[in-house]
Design a protein around this motif. Structure first.
Motif, short mmCIF file in Angstrom:
data_model
loop_
_atom_site.label_atom_id
_atom_site.label_comp_id
_atom_site.label_asym_id
_atom_site.label_seq_id
_atom_site.Cartn_x
_atom_site.Cartn_y
_atom_site.Cartn_z
N ILE A 7 41.94 -13.76 29.50
CA ILE A 7 42.31 -14.33 28.19
C ILE A 7 41.64 -15.69 28.09
O ILE A 7 41.49 -16.39 29.09
N ASP A 8 41.20 -16.05 26.87
CA ASP A 8 40.59 -17.36 26.68
C ASP A 8 40.92 -17.89 25.29
O ASP A 8 41.09 -17.11 24.34
N PHE A 9 40.99 -19.20 25.21
CA PHE A 9 41.32 -19.90 23.95
C PHE A 9 40.27 -20.98 23.70
O PHE A 9 39.83 -21.64 24.65
N HIS A 10 39.90 -21.18 22.46
CA HIS A 10 39.11 -22.35 22.08
C HIS A 10 39.55 -22.85 20.72
O HIS A 10 39.99 -22.06 19.87
N GLN A 11 39.39 -24.16 20.53
CA GLN A 11 39.61 -24.73 19.20
C GLN A 11 38.42 -24.39 18.31
O GLN A 11 37.31 -24.20 18.81
N LEU A 41 33.17 -13.69 25.62
CA LEU A 41 32.47 -13.55 26.91
C LEU A 41 33.27 -14.22 28.02
O LEU A 41 33.30 -13.72 29.16
N HIS A 42 33.94 -15.31 27.72
CA HIS A 42 34.76 -15.97 28.75
C HIS A 42 35.93 -15.09 29.18
O HIS A 42 36.26 -15.01 30.37
N ALA A 43 36.57 -14.41 28.22
CA ALA A 43 37.68 -13.52 28.57
C ALA A 43 37.18 -12.35 29.44
O ALA A 43 37.85 -11.95 30.40
ZN LIG Z 1 36.23 -20.39 27.19
#
Ligand SMILES: [Zn+2]
Length: 157
Positions: A7-11, A41-43
């Motif tokens: 899982i990944d989050f960004h503003q 891609l990060h997730a």
């Molecule tokens: Zn990320």
């Protein structure tokens, strides 16, 4: 077989390029991060690492390391895939969901699937990308951020 979850989050902010699934999507707002902030891609990176209990993307590519400043996340995914491949595993399939309010991204899903499939040596039919909003609720609903979830299945070669 091994399963992995990421899982990944960004503003989101005005004036940033919006990279998602290795594809640049036309948008006045993009994700904020040390790298190109490609949340999908990060997730997937975290799911690959997680499947083999290899830690997380932050341990492998610290956001304090200038090497990774504005880096193309396709390079990070290729590195994660190499770690998996070197240990004698292959990816069976990837499933993912991106949650964001805007812009609409599904038009770009075929290009994202093709990009991801190419990076981890899969067919396009083995890479799933889904999208949802949060019905205006929470930080995603207010357009403040974007979240991606990914699951991968690995098989020992
Ligand atoms: Zn990320």
């Amino acid at each position: 077989m091994r399963i992995g979850f990421g899982i990944d989050f960004h503003q989101l902010a005005e004036g940033r390029a919006f990279w998602l699934g290795g594809v640049e999507i036309p948008s006045t707002r993009g994700a904020v991060g040390h790298s190109d902030a490609d949340v999908l891609l990060h997730a997937i990176c975290d799911a690959l690492l997680g499947a083999l209990a290899l830690g997380d993307i932050g341990q492998h590519f610290p956001n304090t390391d200038p090497t990774y400043k504005d880096i193309d996340s396709k390079i990070l995914l290729a590195k994660c895939w190499q770690l998996v491949k070197d240990r004698g595993w292959r990816v069976v399939n990837i499933d993912s969901t991106v949650t964001l309010e805007a812009p609409k991204i599904m038009k770009y899903a075929p290009a994202m699937r093709e990009t991801i499939a190419g990076l981890v040596e899969l067919g396009i039919d083995d890479v799933s990308i889904k999208a949802t909003t949060t019905e205006k609720m929470g930080f995603v609903g207010r357009g403040e951020g974007i979240v991606a979830y990914a699951t991968v299945l690995l098989e020992k070669v």
